[in-house]
Design a protein around this motif. Structure first.
Motif, PDB file in Angstrom:
ATOM      1  N   ASP A   5      38.298 -11.640  10.979  1.00  0.00           N
ATOM      2  CA  ASP A   5      37.862 -11.460   9.806  1.00  0.00           C
ATOM      3  C   ASP A   5      36.359 -10.938   9.507  1.00  0.00           C
ATOM      4  N   ARG A   6      35.487 -11.459  10.368  1.00  0.00           N
ATOM      5  CA  ARG A   6      34.204 -11.134  10.113  1.00  0.00           C
ATOM      6  C   ARG A   6      34.124  -9.559  10.827  1.00  0.00           C
ATOM      7  N   GLU A   7      34.761  -9.341  12.038  1.00  0.00           N
ATOM      8  CA  GLU A   7      34.694  -7.963  12.547  1.00  0.00           C
ATOM      9  C   GLU A   7      35.509  -6.936  11.793  1.00  0.00           C
ATOM     10  N   ILE A   8      36.454  -7.378  10.920  1.00  0.00           N
ATOM     11  CA  ILE A   8      37.152  -6.274  10.127  1.00  0.00           C
ATOM     12  C   ILE A   8      36.193  -5.905   9.182  1.00  0.00           C
ATOM     13  N   TYR A   9      35.322  -6.743   8.275  1.00  0.00           N
ATOM     14  CA  TYR A   9      34.392  -6.503   7.560  1.00  0.00           C
ATOM     15  C   TYR A   9      33.292  -5.363   8.150  1.00  0.00           C
ATOM     16  N   ASP A  10      32.994  -5.884   9.383  1.00  0.00           N
ATOM     17  CA  ASP A  10      31.928  -5.296   9.899  1.00  0.00           C
ATOM     18  C   ASP A  10      32.377  -3.565  10.367  1.00  0.00           C
ATOM     19  N   LEU A  11      33.539  -3.695  10.586  1.00  0.00           N
ATOM     20  CA  LEU A  11      34.199  -2.169  11.112  1.00  0.00           C
ATOM     21  C   LEU A  11      34.719  -1.515   9.867  1.00  0.00           C
ATOM     22  N   PHE A  12      35.154  -1.984   8.979  1.00  0.00           N
ATOM     23  CA  PHE A  12      36.015  -1.287   8.061  1.00  0.00           C
ATOM     24  C   PHE A  12      35.353  -1.518   6.659  1.00  0.00           C
ATOM     25  N   GLY A  13      34.255  -2.069   6.481  1.00  0.00           N
ATOM     26  CA  GLY A  13      33.852  -2.396   5.072  1.00  0.00           C
ATOM     27  C   GLY A  13      32.704  -1.274   4.602  1.00  0.00           C
ATOM     28  N   GLN A  30      29.654 -10.051   1.118  1.00  0.00           N
ATOM     29  CA  GLN A  30      28.164 -10.191   0.911  1.00  0.00           C
ATOM     30  C   GLN A  30      27.337  -9.804   2.035  1.00  0.00           C
ATOM     31  N   LYS A  31      27.887 -10.378   3.398  1.00  0.00           N
ATOM     32  CA  LYS A  31      27.068 -10.149   4.578  1.00  0.00           C
ATOM     33  C   LYS A  31      27.234  -8.735   5.200  1.00  0.00           C
ATOM     34  N   LYS A  32      28.124  -8.136   4.975  1.00  0.00           N
ATOM     35  CA  LYS A  32      28.205  -6.591   5.263  1.00  0.00           C
ATOM     36  C   LYS A  32      27.664  -5.860   4.445  1.00  0.00           C
ATOM     37  N   MET A  33      27.644  -6.016   3.096  1.00  0.00           N
ATOM     38  CA  MET A  33      26.787  -5.270   2.331  1.00  0.00           C
ATOM     39  C   MET A  33      25.020  -5.488   2.579  1.00  0.00           C
ATOM     40  N   LEU A  34      24.732  -6.598   2.645  1.00  0.00           N
ATOM     41  CA  LEU A  34      23.338  -7.075   3.071  1.00  0.00           C
ATOM     42  C   LEU A  34      22.817  -6.142   4.483  1.00  0.00           C
ATOM     43  N   GLN A  35      23.729  -6.175   5.434  1.00  0.00           N
ATOM     44  CA  GLN A  35      23.678  -5.330   6.655  1.00  0.00           C
ATOM     45  C   GLN A  35      23.447  -3.975   6.368  1.00  0.00           C
ATOM     46  N   MET A  36      24.231  -3.153   5.612  1.00  0.00           N
ATOM     47  CA  MET A  36      24.179  -1.909   5.470  1.00  0.00           C
ATOM     48  C   MET A  36      23.240  -1.535   4.777  1.00  0.00           C
TER      49      MET A  36
END
Length: 993
Positions: free
Chosen positions: A658-666, A719-725
């Motif tokens: 799930d974490r990788e899905i958001y990382d790769l596709f979000g 939220q984590k992906k948003m902050l990362q980007m």
């Protein structure tokens, strides 16, 4: 006060001596015939007018030294130094003539005309001698005092003398049939450049004159002058483009460039195959010259690698060399525009980012400049801004701008736009009307031969012949030969073959996109072994090669996720922190190249430093490489998710996946190109486990639909992906929590649709993999409103967010039982989709591709205007009140469908099966029903005005109270005699008694 007439009379007396050998040690460029003609008009050379000695006298004149020679001649004849006013009186007109002579050397427009008025019709022509005398007298009246001389030196092109000379030159150009606007632009540039020639002449002046003159010249802020700024822009931004190296080769784009051919594209985006192909550069030149098309935006589309960007750089430089300053090229890569203003003019000003634009809000309304804007990559603009709705808005902005240029004589600029046509999907019917659209064609045999000739110059005859034999080999797949018609792939194929990295054997069994992937894979292997940087110029271990591939794949993912064409080097590094082989290579590079190691290393692998001021960014030399590498990176993770674990079913846990899905596709929507590469890579992989992958992705999809991820507390994956980007890019406009969540879910939806489509073509998989966006009907997971909610939720990324992201991937989707009432599905690709038992009442399917779709659903009130429904199965469909205006229903099965009160005017129903259909009150005005089966159809109260019913079958059809007119065609209607309630008037008209 100095009288110009006295000075010129003196010069004319001894003008021949300017051409004597020895006067000037370095002659430079000779005076052209055109400059001589203008000199005659000024009266400068009247002493030799009509003399047989003209060619001899002019042969010795230096076009770059006229002012110096004139002052020397004056000094020689008078045996004294001129005063400042006298020096200005002599040097200025001759420097002006030098400037004009220099412009003639490069401007095609000036080289095509004769500046003597002898080419005018006899009735209106004035003898050259009279013209010269009139001009000379006009200029001879000019009195040059110290104040005016100072103005000449301070800023020549704004001086009184320049205005007089400009008027004379403009008149001459107009007499030579150059239009007034072009003449004014040319003269303004001649006046501006005169200053430089005056400065050169001043270097030869006596100290007394030079010292006084330099006091005025010192006050001139040349760097802030718009003309100087434009010249600098052209020299630094346009002139070097054709001379850039092709990847890591020693030759340039200019060395192997071949002008491509194109064909017109109609308003529906279809290629006009009846039109003759034409050379794209010739078309662009003709468009610039055609006064009747000044309101047209030149719109060039073409697939990836077709040569759009190279055309832009080559044509921009051609315009610089041959048409400037009448047309001044401005090349803008749309992916470089980071901020879009409400006004297109402001967007241009920010994009150009040069003094002539930034420091002058009126730069686009200056009559002395006219720009040709080349906007390269509208599909990349779409990636920057998120949706094709915004692309549509941008195109309408360009439309408004071009229209204003046509209406306002102070502007008169032109625009060329290039990009991939796929980005226009969904807005074809909403594009501006003033787009003159053409599409670049694959290289034909003639163009390929031209390219081979240029390639032979670079590699030699033997290698060129061997490559051509490779393409002609019967074992070479047809797909490879097709790809060799695209400039980018032709180069890759030729270069790899030259280096012994391409053989026919490697393509055994490859077809379609797989052949293209083999080329990309081999080209990556090629750069790893042949094109790599010096610090890697050694035998690499398998681990090191894998590390490099991982670096490149991560770079591809980062570039795509950035929303544009470039990515921060620090972002690439941060994503590689857990990859030991990649980190080790980066460390090796640092030891040899310092902190810029990764950027320098990547430069050999189709990457380069990003344009503009992005020192810490890299971009792919061509968009296709980034897309392919991104697909490779996604493939790695998709395979990892199905690897078996030791103490659990999968090596990658659900939480980790799930974490990788958001990382790769979000990050944004998957493009069709990436999806095509990805599915082909998976299909060819021995580690691809489609059933397991489908089940894991479907589980994520259902949990995403329930809001499990965005509702999680206190922290969640969106939220984590948003902050990362936000840490990795300055673009935050569309990187909110909801946007990240929506894109992750929609991209997984795309993958599930692709797996479904893949499985339906495999007998061993179609019973194991079936994706129902709303769940399978009559099962626990079925929710008929699920897809409708997704469509609504997706409006957070744009009003057409779902369509922009998923709409291209809905072909063959199984939407059985889905409730899509009043949904907006305009432009969606629904070919072969199944809508059995679904509810599409009130939905908008305008422009959708529904060819072969099964639409046995409630379609009451649905809008199908312009939809492609060829071969669709609409058996028993409820189309009560549906709008099918202009719909293509050829061959569709419409038996027993209810078309009551439907609007079918201009629809194409040829060969459709309307057997038993209810057409009560249907509006069929101008529809084409030729060859349609209308047996037992209820046509009561139908409007058949203008409808073509030729060869239709109407036995037992109900024709009560139908309306028709003289344009309705009834030729060879079959079984009309057995139809029910045929109006008496119709029987009489058709001779049925």
């Amino acid at each position: 006060m100095t009288n110009l007439k006295e000075i010129w009379q003196f010069l004319n007396t001894d003008i021949r001596e300017l051409g004597k050998p020895g006067d000037v040690a370095e002659t430079g460029t000779e005076v052209t015939k055109f400059a001589l003609e203008f000199g005659l008009a000024l009266g400068l050379f009247s002493a030799i007018a009509g003399s047989a000695g003209i060619p001899i006298a002019i042969a010795g004149l230096s076009g770059t030294k006229l002012a110096i020679q004139g002052v020397r001649l004056y000094r020689k004849k008078t045996n004294q130094e001129p005063s400042l006013e006298e020096w200005v009186a002599i040097a200025s007109p001759l420097a002006y003539l030098e400037s004009f002579n220099e412009l003639v050397q490069s401007n095609d427009l000036l080289q095509q005309v004769n500046l003597q008025p002898a080419n005018l019709e006899p009735a209106s022509a004035t003898p050259p001698s009279n013209i010269a005398q009139q001009q000379s007298e006009k200029l001879g009246e000019f009195q040059l005092d110290e104040h005016l001389a100072r103005n000449v030196l301070t800023c020549f092109h704004e001086s009184e003398l320049a205005q007089v000379l400009n008027q004379v030159l403009s008149n001459q150009l107009q007499q030579a049939r150059i239009n007034k606007h072009d003449a004014e632009i040319l003269t303004s540039w001649v006046a501006w450049k005169t200053h430089q020639h005056l400065k050169k002449a001043l270097e030869d002046a006596e100290d007394s004159v030079r010292q006084r003159a330099e006091l005025y010249l010192a006050g001139r802020r040349q760097e802030s002058d718009k003309y100087y700024s434009i010249k600098t822009y052209l020299a630094e931004q346009i002139a070097p483009k054709p001379l850039e190296k092709v990847f890591a080769e020693s030759f340039t784009f200019k060395d192997i460039y071949v002008p491509l051919k194109a064909q017109p594209v109609n308003a529906n985006g279809e290629l006009d195959e009846d039109a003759e192909p034409f050379e794209i550069e010739g078309w662009a030149k003709a468009m610039l010259a055609d006064a009747q098309k000044q309101d047209k935006v030149m719109f060039i589309q073409g697939g990836p690698g077709r040569g759009k960007s190279v055309f832009c750089r080559m044509f921009a430089d051609w315009v610089r060399q041959h048409l400037h300053p009448v047309w001044t090229p401005i090349l803008i890569r749309l992916r470089d525009i980071r901020t879009f203003e409400k006004s297109f003019e402001k967007t241009l000003q920010a994009a150009v980012d040069c003094k002539f634009a930034k420091n002058d809000d009126g730069w686009l309304t200056d009559r002395n400049t006219r720009f040709l804007f080349l906007l390269d990559g509208f599909d990349e603009l779409m990636m920057e801004r998120g949706t094709s709705q915004e692309l549509k808005d941008f195109l309408w902005q360009v439309d408004d701008f071009q229209g204003s240029c046509q209406r306002n004589s102070e502007k008169g600029h032109r625009v060329i736009i290039t990009g991939r046509p796929l980005a226009l999907q969904g807005i074809q019917g909403r594009m501006p009307p003033n787009m003159e659209r053409v599409e670049l064609l694959p290289m034909d045999d003639e163009l390929q031969q031209q390219w081979f000739s240029k390639w032979e110059t670079q590699v030699g005859g033997d290698k060129n012949s061997a490559f051509q034999q490779f393409l002609q080999d019967q074992r070479c797949p047809d797909r490879v030969r097709e790809l060799a018609k695209e400039p980018l792939l032709l180069y890759l194929l030729a270069a790899m073959h030259r280096d012994g990295k391409l053989t026919v054997e490697m393509f055994a069994g490859a077809s379609g996109v797989r052949a293209k992937i083999l080329i990309y894979e081999q080209s990556l292997e090629w750069v790893l072994t042949e094109q790599r940087p010096e610090w890697l110029n050694r035998e690499l271990t398998g681990q090191e090669t894998a590390g490099l591939r991982r670096i490149l794949a991560e770079a591809g993912l980062c570039v795509v996720q950035s929303g544009g064409e470039c990515a921060a080097v620090k972002t690439i590094e941060s994503r590689l922190k857990d990859d030991e082989s990649a980190i080790e290579l980066i460390q090796q590079a640092r030891e040899r190249h310092g902190e810029d190691a990764l950027k320098n290393a990547l430069a050999a692998f189709y990457l380069q430093a990003a344009a503009g001021d992005k020192d810490g960014y890299v971009e792919f030399a061509h968009k296709s490489f980034g897309e392919f590498l991104c697909a490779e990176r996604l493939k790695e993770s998709l395979e990892d998710w199905t690897r078996p674990g030791i103490k659990r079913e999968f090596y990658i846990s659900t939480d980790h996946m799930d974490r990788e899905i958001y990382d790769l596709f979000g990050y944004g929507g998957l493009t069709p190109e990436i999806v095509e590469y990805l599915m082909a890579l998976l299909a060819a992989s021995t580690e691809f486990q489609p059933v397991k992958l489908f089940k894991r992705l479907e589980s994520f999809y259902l949990r995403w639909c329930d809001g499990q991820f965005i509702d999680a507390t206190p922290e969640n994956l969106p939220q984590k992906k948003m902050l990362q980007m936000r840490e990795q890019t300055s673009e935050t406009k569309w990187l909110g929590l909801r946007q990240v969540d929506i894109y992750a879910g929609l991209n997984i939806t795309i993958l599930l649709l692709e797996l479904h489509r893949y499985a339906q073509l495999k007998d061993d998989l179609k019973d194991k993999i079936a994706f129902f966006p709303c769940g399978k009907k009559d099962t626990e997971n079925f929710d008929d409103y699920r897809l409708l909610r997704i469509i609504g939720y997706s409006k957070c990324i744009g009003i057409r967010g779902f369509l922009e992201t998923v709409g291209k991937f809905l072909s063959r989707a199984d939407l059985t039982g889905a409730n899509l009432s009043r949904a907006d599905l305009t432009g969606a690709n629904l070919s072969g989709a199944i809508f059995s038992s679904g509810n599409l009442s009130g939905a908008n399917l305008s422009g959708a591709n529904l060819a072969g779709a099964n639409l046995s659903a409630n379609l009451g009130g649905t809008i199908f205007s312009g939809a492609d429904l060829t071969g669709a199965d609409l058996t028993g469909a409820n189309l009560n009140g549906a709008i099918l205006r202009d719909a293509d229903l050829r061959g569709a099965n419409l038996s027993r469908a209810d078309f009551s009160r439907a609007i079918l005017n201009d629809a194409d129903l040829r060969a459709a099966n309307l057997n038993g259909a209810i057409l009560n009150g249907v509006y069929l005005w101008d529809a084409n029903l030729r060859g349609t089966i209308l047996s037992r159809a209820d046509l009561s109260r139908a409007n058949l005005r203008g409808t073509d019913l030729s060869r239709t079958i109407v036995n037992d059809a109900n024709l009560e109270n139908i309306s028709w007119d003289e344009y309705t065609k009834w030729e060879n209607v079959q079984n009309l005699a057995t139809a029910k309630n045929v109006p008496k008037a119709l029987k009489q008209q058709l001779g049925l008694g």
